[in-house]
Design a protein around this motif. Structure first.
Motif, PDB file in Angstrom:
ATOM      1  N   UNK A 123       0.739  -1.441   0.012  1.00  0.00           N
ATOM      2  CA  UNK A 123      -0.029   0.015   0.000  1.00  0.00           C
ATOM      3  C   UNK A 123       0.851   1.327   0.045  1.00  0.00           C
ATOM      4  N   UNK A 124       0.352   2.494  -0.508  1.00  0.00           N
ATOM      5  CA  UNK A 124       0.950   3.646  -0.506  1.00  0.00           C
ATOM      6  C   UNK A 124       0.049   4.614  -0.037  1.00  0.00           C
ATOM      7  N   UNK A 125       0.702   5.747   0.673  1.00  0.00           N
ATOM      8  CA  UNK A 125      -0.033   6.846   1.189  1.00  0.00           C
ATOM      9  C   UNK A 125      -0.241   7.879  -0.380  1.00  0.00           C
ATOM     10  N   UNK A 126      -1.204   8.545  -0.491  1.00  0.00           N
ATOM     11  CA  UNK A 126      -1.641   9.704  -1.104  1.00  0.00           C
ATOM     12  C   UNK A 126      -2.195  10.725  -0.340  1.00  0.00           C
ATOM     13  N   UNK A 127      -1.716  11.803  -0.621  1.00  0.00           N
ATOM     14  CA  UNK A 127      -2.122  13.190  -0.017  1.00  0.00           C
ATOM     15  C   UNK A 127      -2.585  14.144  -1.298  1.00  0.00           C
TER      16      UNK A 127
ATOM     17  N   UNK B 123       4.826  15.705  -5.397  1.00  0.00           N
ATOM     18  CA  UNK B 123       5.566  14.979  -4.910  1.00  0.00           C
ATOM     19  C   UNK B 123       5.294  13.681  -5.167  1.00  0.00           C
ATOM     20  N   UNK B 124       6.429  12.731  -5.658  1.00  0.00           N
ATOM     21  CA  UNK B 124       6.284  11.486  -5.902  1.00  0.00           C
ATOM     22  C   UNK B 124       6.529  11.181  -7.302  1.00  0.00           C
ATOM     23  N   UNK B 125       6.610  10.007  -7.822  1.00  0.00           N
ATOM     24  CA  UNK B 125       6.686   9.432  -9.078  1.00  0.00           C
ATOM     25  C   UNK B 125       5.491   9.030  -9.753  1.00  0.00           C
ATOM     26  N   UNK B 126       5.397   9.560 -10.929  1.00  0.00           N
ATOM     27  CA  UNK B 126       4.256   9.346 -11.966  1.00  0.00           C
ATOM     28  C   UNK B 126       4.807   9.602 -13.240  1.00  0.00           C
ATOM     29  N   UNK B 127       5.267   8.650 -13.972  1.00  0.00           N
ATOM     30  CA  UNK B 127       5.802   8.424 -15.164  1.00  0.00           C
ATOM     31  C   UNK B 127       4.526   8.767 -16.238  1.00  0.00           C
ATOM     32  N   UNK B 128       4.857   9.807 -17.204  1.00  0.00           N
ATOM     33  CA  UNK B 128       3.964  10.103 -18.281  1.00  0.00           C
ATOM     34  C   UNK B 128       3.605   8.952 -19.057  1.00  0.00           C
ATOM     35  N   UNK B 129       2.202   8.734 -19.317  1.00  0.00           N
ATOM     36  CA  UNK B 129       1.862   7.779 -20.300  1.00  0.00           C
ATOM     37  C   UNK B 129       1.914   8.281 -21.566  1.00  0.00           C
ATOM     38  N   UNK B 130       1.545   7.452 -22.870  1.00  0.00           N
ATOM     39  CA  UNK B 130       1.305   7.732 -23.993  1.00  0.00           C
ATOM     40  C   UNK B 130       0.307   8.785 -24.011  1.00  0.00           C
ATOM     41  N   UNK B 131      -0.914   8.545 -23.223  1.00  0.00           N
ATOM     42  CA  UNK B 131      -2.031   9.427 -23.425  1.00  0.00           C
ATOM     43  C   UNK B 131      -1.609  10.717 -22.851  1.00  0.00           C
TER      44      UNK B 131
ATOM     45  N   UNK C 219      -4.925   7.247 -15.640  1.00  0.00           N
ATOM     46  CA  UNK C 219      -3.456   6.727 -16.268  1.00  0.00           C
ATOM     47  C   UNK C 219      -2.148   6.796 -15.335  1.00  0.00           C
ATOM     48  N   UNK C 220      -2.336   7.584 -14.413  1.00  0.00           N
ATOM     49  CA  UNK C 220      -1.378   7.519 -13.412  1.00  0.00           C
ATOM     50  C   UNK C 220      -1.343   6.659 -12.390  1.00  0.00           C
ATOM     51  N   UNK C 221      -0.543   5.608 -11.952  1.00  0.00           N
ATOM     52  CA  UNK C 221      -0.680   4.847 -11.033  1.00  0.00           C
ATOM     53  C   UNK C 221       0.096   5.258  -9.557  1.00  0.00           C
ATOM     54  N   UNK C 222      -0.533   4.889  -8.445  1.00  0.00           N
ATOM     55  CA  UNK C 222       0.065   5.095  -7.498  1.00  0.00           C
ATOM     56  C   UNK C 222       1.046   4.185  -6.754  1.00  0.00           C
ATOM     57  N   UNK C 223       2.376   4.438  -7.150  1.00  0.00           N
ATOM     58  CA  UNK C 223       3.504   3.333  -7.014  1.00  0.00           C
ATOM     59  C   UNK C 223       4.312   3.769  -5.833  1.00  0.00           C
ATOM     60  N   UNK C 224       4.309   5.115  -5.268  1.00  0.00           N
ATOM     61  CA  UNK C 224       5.136   5.207  -4.450  1.00  0.00           C
ATOM     62  C   UNK C 224       4.168   6.475  -3.408  1.00  0.00           C
ATOM     63  N   UNK C 225       4.414   6.607  -2.146  1.00  0.00           N
ATOM     64  CA  UNK C 225       3.763   7.930  -1.441  1.00  0.00           C
ATOM     65  C   UNK C 225       3.821   9.075  -2.538  1.00  0.00           C
ATOM     66  N   UNK C 226       2.668   9.830  -2.679  1.00  0.00           N
ATOM     67  CA  UNK C 226       2.576  10.736  -3.777  1.00  0.00           C
ATOM     68  C   UNK C 226       1.769  11.846  -3.021  1.00  0.00           C
TER      69      UNK C 226
END
Length: 556
Positions: A16-20, A66-74, A93-100
């Protein structure tokens, strides 16, 4: 030998990750890998979307702070390189992969909505009446766009009116998206029902507060909505509405308690639900016909409620025919590149001459997008000036210069697609930063108007009539109130009749719901419409596609 395991971490990353979510620093914990759109929806945080998170509308724009969310093709097609560097992403399209930490732009929750219907004198004979007991008069809470009205039954006048965007919006802006959600996820029906009931409950509380009424002294509620929304709020599976042969569970809904719909009024208050004619001609149209008095008028009239699904009724006091045409989401601003709802910042009126393009913006704000009425105005203006040919294509640059020298510079390209710039947001020449009308946008409007024109033409044929036989056209619904009758005629949305015979009827569904509370006689008349209206299904007609294609060109 022993070891400890961090339950929040696996070899592949966190469980699980924390989102703010900003503004407000709303902190939530979600499973690793879910999209920001789903994470927000699960936690009651509204992110703008008209496709329900399927990646087609490109409106769920958020900024990752803050956090990582690599851009998708869309993302690369939705944002400029600078916006991508600033962290802008499509939430679906942005995934929650790290605390963001994510900034969510404010969602417009109060779209402009018309509340004036076709005026009719109604004798007050409500089901709830004042007797010798100390009882306050009951009120109305009716669902349309979603609009609620608190009604004083002693005078028949509204005490308060409120409107709000349906809380089901994260599941998609149209009923098809919401039906699809219930088919893909069995749990979605319960969530959609809860969201619909939350919307009704919130509006009821708001109008009671505004009108100075105690909710416990509200004794009756009337609901007039499309068939899908009525099914959802009652907890009835809407799947048959979305699949051929498009069958309703029932046309006539039982009276239920308002409390069963989550509305906090008197615990024994009844909820009267308007019946529907068919899967896509629902209780809102039944209420609208009651308010317009089409079943009592000798004139031949055409009733058109324009939206994603366009409901059409033709007839007079002797006979009535109804159908529904799949207009698509263009009029709500969905599927339009720079489209938006009718809210502050939306271009609602476009006036063109060969030398100038003038805009009227809701709220007198800086233009932020184009709503449905502005779309119709813009296309009509381009057709009148000859910058769009009858097939819907932009004319060549040289021809545009000769026809409209003051506008020719607005007709340009964005990549390989030709566009017409309505307003420059950035420096002149920076098309990507402008509000524009694309060739695809024109096609979306063509598809909508062709479906609508095919619908009313088929009804005319069923009745053995010609367009000239129509004596009045009623443009119903909130969109119809802001649509220019002259432009509706020019594009072929409605028959070519005198412009003064095309009337903006407004929220007649709401007016019909009021009438059902003011008079038991009118309530019975609404129920009788079920037997008076013949429903014409278009989906099973072999000639529909050919007729649809024939209506695509703009009238010459």
């Amino acid at each position: 030998m022993t070891s400890t395991v961090d339950l929040e971490t696996e070899a592949t990353g966190p469980v699980r990750v924390d989102l703010t979510f900003e503004p407000g620093a709303r902190r939530v914990r979600v499973p690793h890998g879910v999209t920001l759109f789903d994470a927000a929806s699960w936690n009651g945080i509204a992110i703008d979307s008209t496709c329900g998170g399927h990646g087609t509308c490109k409106k769920c724009k958020v900024q990752v702070l803050d956090g990582a969310a690599a851009p998708s093709e869309l993302d690369a097609r939705a944002f400029t390189p600078e916006e991508l560097r600033q962290g802008w992403r499509l939430a679906c399209r942005a995934q929650a992969l790290t605390d963001t930490r994510v900034d969510v732009p404010p969602l417009v929750t109060r779209p402009k909505a018309a509340t004036v219907g076709v005026g009719r004198q109604v004798i007050l004979r409500p089901a709830v009446q004042k007797r010798y007991l100390e009882l306050a008069e009951p009120s109305l809470s009716d669902q349309v766009t979603v609009v609620a009205t608190l009604l004083d039954l002693s005078t028949g006048t509204p005490a308060a009116v409120a409107s709000v965007l349906n809380a089901q919006q994260p599941f998609g802006a149209d009923v098809i998206s919401r039906i699809s959600a219930t088919m893909l996820d069995p749990a979605a029906l319960g969530r959609l029902r809860s969201l619909a009931q939350e919307t009704l409950a919130g509006l009821a509380a708001e109008v009671c507060a505004e009108g100075g009424a105690d909710p416990a002294e509200v004794y009756e509620v009337a609901l007039a909505g499309n068939a899908t929304m009525t099914h959802l709020v009652l907890g009835i599976d809407p799947e048959p509405l979305g699949m051929a042969p498009f069958i309703m569970a029932t046309r006539l809904f039982p009276e239920v308690l308002a409390a069963d719909l989550g509305i906090a009024v008197h615990r024994r208050a009844r909820a009267v639900v308007f019946p529907a004619f068919g899967a896509y001609v629902g209780g809102d149209i039944t209420a609208g016909l009651l308010a317009s008095g089409m079943d009592r008028d000798a004139r031949i009239r055409l009733f058109v409620d324009i939206g994603t699904n366009c409901e059409i009724v033709l007839g007079n006091r002797e006979w009535l025919l109804a159908t529904a045409a799949p207009a698509g989401p263009a009029f709500e601003g969905a599927a339009i590149r720079c489209g938006m709802r009718a809210a502050d910042g939306a271009i609602e009126v476009v006036t063109m001459t060969p030398d100038a393009c003038e805009l009227t913006v809701i709220g007198d704000a800086e233009p932020a997008g184009l709503c449905g009425s502005g779309l119709v105005d813009a296309v009509t203006g381009l057709v009148k000036l000859g910058l769009l040919d009858p097939s819907g294509r932009f004319v060549p640059e040289e021809q545009a210069t000769a026809l409209a020298p003051g506008l020719a510079g607005r007709l340009t390209r964005l990549g390989e697609e030709r566009v017409f710039v309505l307003h420059w947001l950035g420096p002149p020449g920076d098309v990507a930063q402008s509000i524009y009308l694309s060739q695809r946008d024109v096609r979306e409007l063509q598809f909508a108007k062709a479906a609508i024109a095919t619908g009313w033409r088929i009804l005319l044929e069923e009745a053995g009539l010609k367009p000239g036989d129509i004596q009045q056209v009623l443009l119903a619904g909130s969109f119809g109130s802001y649509l220019s009758p002259a432009n509706a005629i020019r594009l072929g949305l409605v028959p070519e009749i005198g412009v003064l015979r095309v009337v903006s009827a407004g929220n007649v569904a709401g007016e019909g719901a009021k009438m059902a509370l003011l008079s038991l006689r009118e309530r019975a008349a609404g129920l009788a419409l079920l037997e008076e209206v013949r429903y014409v299904e278009l989906s099973d007609r072999a000639d529909f596609n050919d007729r649809f294609v024939a209506q695509l060109p703009f009238p010459g």
